[in-house]
Structures are given as C-alpha cells and as structure tokens.
Enzyme design. Structure first.
Site, PDB file in Angstrom:
ATOM      1  N   PRO A   1      71.821 -23.481  29.734  1.00 55.89           N
ATOM      2  CG  PRO A   1      71.817 -25.165  28.104  1.00 55.89           C
ATOM      3  CD  PRO A   1      72.002 -23.689  28.287  1.00 55.89           C
TER       4      PRO A   1
ATOM      5  CD  GLN B   1      50.502 -24.767  56.388  1.00 56.32           C
ATOM      6  OE1 GLN B   1      51.052 -25.322  55.430  1.00 56.32           O
ATOM      7  NE2 GLN B   1      50.161 -25.418  57.479  1.00 56.32           N
TER       8      GLN B   1
ATOM      9  CD  GLU C   1      69.758 -12.368  36.955  1.00 51.20           C
ATOM     10  OE1 GLU C   1      68.970 -11.418  36.781  1.00 51.20           O
ATOM     11  OE2 GLU C   1      70.698 -12.349  37.777  1.00 51.20           O
TER      12      GLU C   1
END
Lengths: 365, 415
Positions: free
Chosen positions: A131, A333, A360
């Site tokens: 973190p 979109q 990762e």
C-alpha cells in the site's frame, strides 16, 4: 516452424473455457460486481474444469498436465472474456502453486500440493503489491529478517486476492536493503499467521475479494522459504504474460459487445455500424485485440521454450494495458449513454481494464 | 500448435537480406532519393544476379496454387525453383529487411512484383506458367500493376479503361496512373471494363507485354518519397491484346474484379512488412545514437514514475513494431496455409501504415534539428513512409475492409 494455429488440445481448452465464460461467468457478472461476492458454485465449477490445479504433478495428487504458458494464456483470455474478478479468484491458487512448482523443494511441494483437492477448490494466494503511492516492485518495503531459526517478516501488503480464504499465502519480501529485484524471495505463511485488515474497495474488480494484510514480525520457519535464487524476474515475466492474456479477454468482451450493439442500434434510419466513424473504430479495436493476443502468445511461447521473456512480457503487458483503455473507452463510447449506465456491462469492463496498467501479479502462467 | 520459430530457410533469408540491405542498399539510398528518375542500373543487375543465383524470388502465392506451380515446375528451368512453401511469410520476413535498407530500392528489385501477384491471384495455370517465365527469367524483369486511373483511386470498381472485343483480340483504351515500376516493366496487368453496364462483373485484367503497339509510358511522377522507385502514367491507345492474355480466361466471369481484390490478400502483408522495415530503420537509427552511444537505459517493466520520457517512447515504438510485425506474419502465414486472410491482411496493413508514420515522425523529433537535415536518412524515411498508408489501399480502405468483415456487412450496408 511458425504457426498461428491452436493444436486440437488447445482448441478444446479454449472452447471449454469460452463455454464456461459465457454460460456461467457472464450470467452472474453484474450481480457479482454489485454485491462484491462471487457465488461459491462458480469458483467450484471453475476448479472442476481443472483450471486451478490441473498442472500439479500426479505424484502430488494433481492431474499432471504439462505446465504450458501458451495453454495458460489461451485459458486466461477466455476466462477474462467471461469475467475478470471471477478469473482472478479461480486462478489465485496458481499465484502460489506455480512459484512452488518452479522453485519449491520436495518437502514444500509435497506439503502444499497435497492440500489441493481435485474435487474442492482450496484457496491459495500470493502477496506482492504494497500500500504505497507509486508502488515500486524494485523497492519492496516488506522485509525478511533472519532471526536464527526462522525469518521475521515486517511490512504491509495490499490487494491480496482471497487472503481471507487462503490456506497459505506466498509473501514476497526482501532481505537486506537496496533497490532491485535481487534478494526477493517467497515466504509461505499459513492462514492466521498475519493480520487481515480491510477489504480493498477498487474502481473495478469489485467482485474480487482483495485485502490489505499486515505482517508485524510474522515468523516463517526456514523450511517455509521459497528461495527464488534470482528467479523473481522470471515469475514477473510469467505474471506479465498472464496480464496481457487477461487484457485480451476483457478487451475482446468489450469489443464484441460494442460490435453487436452497433448493428442493432438504429439512428437516422440505419444501424450506427453502417457509419464509418463507428465501423472504423470497431476495426481498430478488433486489430488491437488481435495484436495483444499475439503478443501474449509470443511471450508465452518464449517462456515455454525456456527463453528470457522478461522484456517481451513487460512490453506486451504495457502495450496491452494501453490498448485496453482505447478499446474499453471506445466500447462505452459506441453505446453512448447506454455505455454509461450499469444496465450494460461495458462500463464494468472499462473499470476492470484500468487495473492492468497498475497491477502486478494478478495471475500467472 | 502455436509456434514462433522460424525455419532455417527463413532465418537464412532474414540474415542475408539484412546484410544486403545494410551493405548494398543503405550506402546508395540517399543517392537515388536525390537523383529521382535515375535508374540504379548496377543495383538492379547485381540484385537480380544475387537473388536468381539463390533461387530466390519474392513472388507471392496462395498455397494451393503454389502446389500447382510446383507440379509444373518440372519442365521449367531448375535455376528458378523456389524454396518450397510459406512463400508469403518468407517474403514478409525478407522485404522487412530490404525496406530497412531502402524502401524505394526494394520496390526496384526485379521480379514478379505487383503484376506477378495479380497473375498468381487471377491467372489460369497456363497463364501463370507463361507469364512467370517472363518475370522470373535470366535477365532482370518486372511485372507492373496498372489499376488506378486519374478518375479513381480507392474505388477500383470505377475502372474507365475500356476493353472492346475484336475477334481474338481485345482493344484497350484508357489512362493508368501510379503504376509502380511503370517505366521498366516487361508486363503490365491492366484492369479494364468490358462495359460499364456490366458493373464489377465486367472488370477484367489483361496482361499487356512491353512493346505492344498502343501501350506507352506517358510520364513519371515526382514524389514525396520512395523516389528510387519510379511511378508512371501509362496510356493505352487502341492497344490490341490477345484474348489468351485475359487473366483467368474469358469464361471465368467471376474472377475479374475479385481477382484484383485477391491480389491484395497477398500484397498487403508484403506492404505492411516493408512499412515495418522502415519503422525499424528509423527506430534503430535513433536507438544507436540515444542508447548504444548515448547511454540511455530502457528499463522494461520498471515502475513508470521512475522512468524518463525517452525510455517509454523507445519502448512504445518497439512494442508497436512488434505488434505490427505479429499481425503481418499472421496474415502472411494464413495465406501460406490457404486460409482466407482478407481481414487479417487489411488489419496488418492498416496497423503498419499508422505505425510507420508515427515512428518516423517521432524519430525526427527526438533527433532534433539534425533529424530534419538531409545529412541523415531519418527525414527520407518519414517521406518514404507516407505512401505505405496510401498505396495498395489507403488506411481508410483497410479499415473499411476490416469493418465489413467483422460486421459481416456488404458494400451497401457499410459504404
């Protein structure tokens, strides 16, 4: 001899996984995303397909199918095409089992592979990310201190998938200081050996249970250390190759959905797909899906050949993660306002796809 | 079984063509760019001798037809027997290297060329044999494709050149432009219509041999790039062509226009491969300066916040080249294995056309003012690159082809 054709066995694998993705995973993807829970039956069904432990050697109770990175990327693409959160849950045990298979000692294999059951999903996972803003894999802050008979682990890990239900967790930590990948080994911690803190709340991957865990001097006996002897880079290459394949799956899902929608949605008297601005965008999306798939295949093939795929895998992962933003953004979109509402899955894929560039070790081949 | 291992022949061809590009083509690339319209006579002769002594030619073919060819090969000169199978992949690998040397000179290399590709795609076995004998002969020869006209480019169905039947002959009238190698061709594949009212079905391809009365080279274009390769305007005035030279024969009505389009299945991957060669040339050129000599480190996989702008630019360039190459190899490989590759060929071409423009532009920017100078080849490559997103179908046409394929739309459904 160059070939872009799947073997019969690979085609069967692809079809089986695609079937599971469409008939099982897709049926509950939205509900899981909203509730933050993946139905246990889905995980169990995935396990029964042999996806989590099929490659474990027969001597240790596995099915003994060959550990092939190429086969794995085929599986990963199809599963991620179903749902990314579910895929990462079902395949979390590989984050543990594959490193043990590649670098583990006889005792470790016997002990941990033996805990896998053919008929029941058993949770295993790995903890790498920490973190930290601008997390850097080459500057791991989780340390392993040699305390005589065992190692003492200190630090915090984040985004640890299914940490709450794993029998064992492979924690990557560093001995000594200094930057780089050297000195990183795996430390096997059983459930309860560390504190599970909060559940992660992410933009996407909402159905996947990920946790922050705290290692406050957690002890790891020396025989529970997975000595990578510099093999961490190889594990990274394997994980990044997996990432490219997962990206391909999510992108294919978004691309296909937008493609089908564009043929059904009528504007100004004809399907929007008959307008070049939509059609050309779809053509580019299709091309990028193909390109990233080929990059995943290539680095997987290199891994299977025993070649150094570090660069190829890193480059493929980055390329795919970039292209994923192009594809999923355009998918939303093309659906216009409908792409923005949660009635359609494209917004979920857009959120899920953002994870690839920043994560990762989500999965491994 | 997925595999990326090149055959020994492919590896050899790659190495050979690379060395040839480096040692023979690069040193004269600037000269023939500056001296547009000057024939690189020595280069043509030397290259012809080199490749024919190796039994090498860059013709493209479908796998099935390759087999046909092989059966007929027995009687043709053994000197021209080609390495068997996978000619398209082998071709893609080789032209990438040659274009790395100089794309203009690559287009000047004698051989079947685009005309040969059209003959292979649309011709009868007899025609393939007869014309390929001319194109893969003992002296340098070249097959040109004459499709584009002043009145159309992308819309090949708008052919206005007419073919009027007169006994055993057809009389051709019209003007063809942008004919690559139109100044030196031995054979021209000329696309003409039997009658506007017949639409696409009336469009046929005729092989017109050099020296046929009524065929004349009108002028040469002055171009932005690929100046070592001449592009000609060819005029046909009451040009009489025997009916045996109608590709596919008179009866195979369906092969005409479709034949032209099938030519692209084979040529687009080659054009894409050349584009990749140019992109790589520019990439290698700046890599040498920044990385090899300048000490720039490209840390693949390192955390983004620890990487500089330049290294990510280099990585992105390389990744795009790799992605583009894989798409191209796949398209070529599919054709080698007789798989329909219309969509993949266009994907490869569209991608490579975009990538090569981007990379050659960026390379100049990174190099700074010196990159703009004609002292270096970077500016040439950027000029050369542009046509790769134009000829053999513009990037827009490629996207149209891909879009129709993925949407399963007809020309009417997606204009």
């Amino acid at each position: 001899m160059v070939s872009f054709e799947l073997s019969e066995e690979q085609a069967l694998l692809r079809d089986t996984c695609r079937d599971f993705a469409l008939k099982v995973m897709r049926k509950q993807d939205r509900q899981s995303d909203e509730s933050g829970e993946i139905p246990k039956e889905i995980v169990q069904q995935g396990h029964e397909l042999g996806l989590t432990t099929g490659y474990l050697p027969e001597a240790y109770g596995g099915a003994g199918s060959e550990l092939s990175a190429v086969n794995s990327v085929i599986v990963l693409e199809e599963l991620a095409y179903g749902n990314l959160s579910m895929t990462l849950h079902i395949l979390a045990p590989s984050l543990f089992n594959i490193p043990v298979m590649l670098y583990g000692g006889e005792e470790q294999k016997k002990k941990y592979f033996g805990m896998n059951k053919p008929d029941k999903f058993q949770g295993f996972t790995a903890a790498l990310t920490e973190p930290a803003v601008r997390f850097d894999i080459e500057a791991l802050k989780t340390t392993a201190y040699d305390a005589g008979d065992d190692f003492a682990l200190n630090g915090e890990k984040a985004f640890v998938a299914i940490a709450d239900s794993s029998l064992a967790t492979l924690v990557f930590a560093k001995k000594g200081s200094g930057e780089g990948l050297a000195g990183i080994d795996g430390y096997i911690l059983p459930a309860g050996a560390f504190a599970i803190k909060e559940r992660e709340k992410n933009q996407g991957l909402r159905a996947l249970k990920q946790f922050t865990i705290s290692l406050d001097g957690s002890r790891v006996p020396k025989n529970e250390v997975l000595k990578l002897s510099g093999g961490f880079a190889t594990l990274l290459a394997r994980a990044r190759t997996a990432s490219t394949a997962l990206t391909t799956g999510v992108c294919k899902a978004a691309y296909e959905y937008a493609l089908n929608y564009s043929k059904e949605r009528v504007a100004f008297g004809e399907p929007i797909a008959s307008r070049q601005s939509i059609a050309f965008t779809l053509a580019e999306m299709a091309t990028e899906v193909d390109a990233m798939r080929l990059m995943a295949w290539k680095s997987a093939w290199m891994l299977d050949k025993g070649m150094d795929a570090y660069k190829e895998a890193a480059m493929g992962k980055r390329y795919a993660a970039d292209a994923a933003m192009f594809i999923t953004r355009n998918a939303t979109q093309i659906l216009g306002g409908h792409g923005f509402v949660r009635e359609h899955p494209v917004e979920m894929w857009y959120r899920d796809a953002r994870s690839f560039a920043v994560s990762e070790f989500m999965a491994i081949v | 079984m997925i595999d990326f291992e090149l055959t020994p022949i492919m590896k050899m061809a790659m190495e050979f063509t690379h060395n040839y590009a480096r040692d023979v083509m690069r040193p004269i690339a600037r000269k023939y760019d500056e001296e547009e319209h000057k024939e690189p006579t020595e280069f043509i002769q030397k290259t012809h001798e080199m490749f024919s002594s190796m039994g090498f030619s860059f013709s493209t073919a479908r796998a099935g037809e390759e087999k046909e060819e092989k059966e007929e090969k027995a009687e043709s000169s053994e000197k021209h027997s080609r390495p068997k199978m996978e000619m398209n992949l082998l071709g893609a690998i080789s032209v990438e290297e040659l274009a790395w040397g100089c794309p203009g000179l690559t287009l000047r290399i004698p051989g079947p060329g685009l005309g040969g590709a059209a003959i292979m795609a649309a011709g009868t076995p007899e025609q393939k044999k007869r014309f390929m004998k001319v194109l893969v002969g003992s002296k340098p020869s070249y097959g040109a494709m004459a499709l584009t006209e002043p009145g159309f480019g992308s819309d090949a169905s708008a052919v206005a050149t007419t073919a009027v039947k007169d006994g055993d002959y057809f009389i051709l009238n019209g003007t063809k432009i942008f004919v690559t190698g139109g100044d030196m061709a031995d054979l021209y594949v000329v696309w003409a219509t039997l009658g506007k009212d017949l639409g696409r079905a009336g469009i046929k391809a005729f092989v017109v041999e050099k020296g046929t009365p009524g065929l004349k080279m009108a002028r040469l274009e002055h171009k932005l790039g690929i100046r070592a390769s001449d592009t000609a305007e060819v005029v046909l005035e009451d040009c009489r062509v025997h009916k045996d030279n109608l590709l596919g024969g008179e009866k195979k009505e369906e092969k005409g226009f479709k034949g032209a389009m099938q030519t692209f299945d084979a040529t687009r991957p080659m054009v894409a491969a050349m584009a990749i060669g140019i992109a790589r040339a520019a990439y290698d050129y700046i890599y040498d300066d920044f990385v090899t000599k300048g000490g720039l480190e490209i840390n693949y996989g390192k955390a983004l916040h620890k990487r500089g702008y330049l290294e990510t630019v280099f990585e992105d360039m390389e990744a795009k080249i790799n992605a583009s190459r894989l798409l191209t190899w796949k398209a070529a490989w599919m054709l080698d294995h007789n798989l329909p590759n219309l969509k993949e060929a266009s994907m490869a071409k569209a991608k490579a056309g975009t990538v090569v423009d981007e990379i050659t532009q960026k390379a100049i920017e990174l190099y700074g003012p010196e990159g703009y100078s004609r002292r270096h080849l970077l500016e040439k490559w950027m000029r050369d690159a542009k046509v790769y997103d134009v000829f053999e179908g513009t990037g827009q046409i490629q996207r149209l082809v891909v879009a129709r394929a993925i949407l399963d739309y007809t020309r009417k459904e997606l204009k």
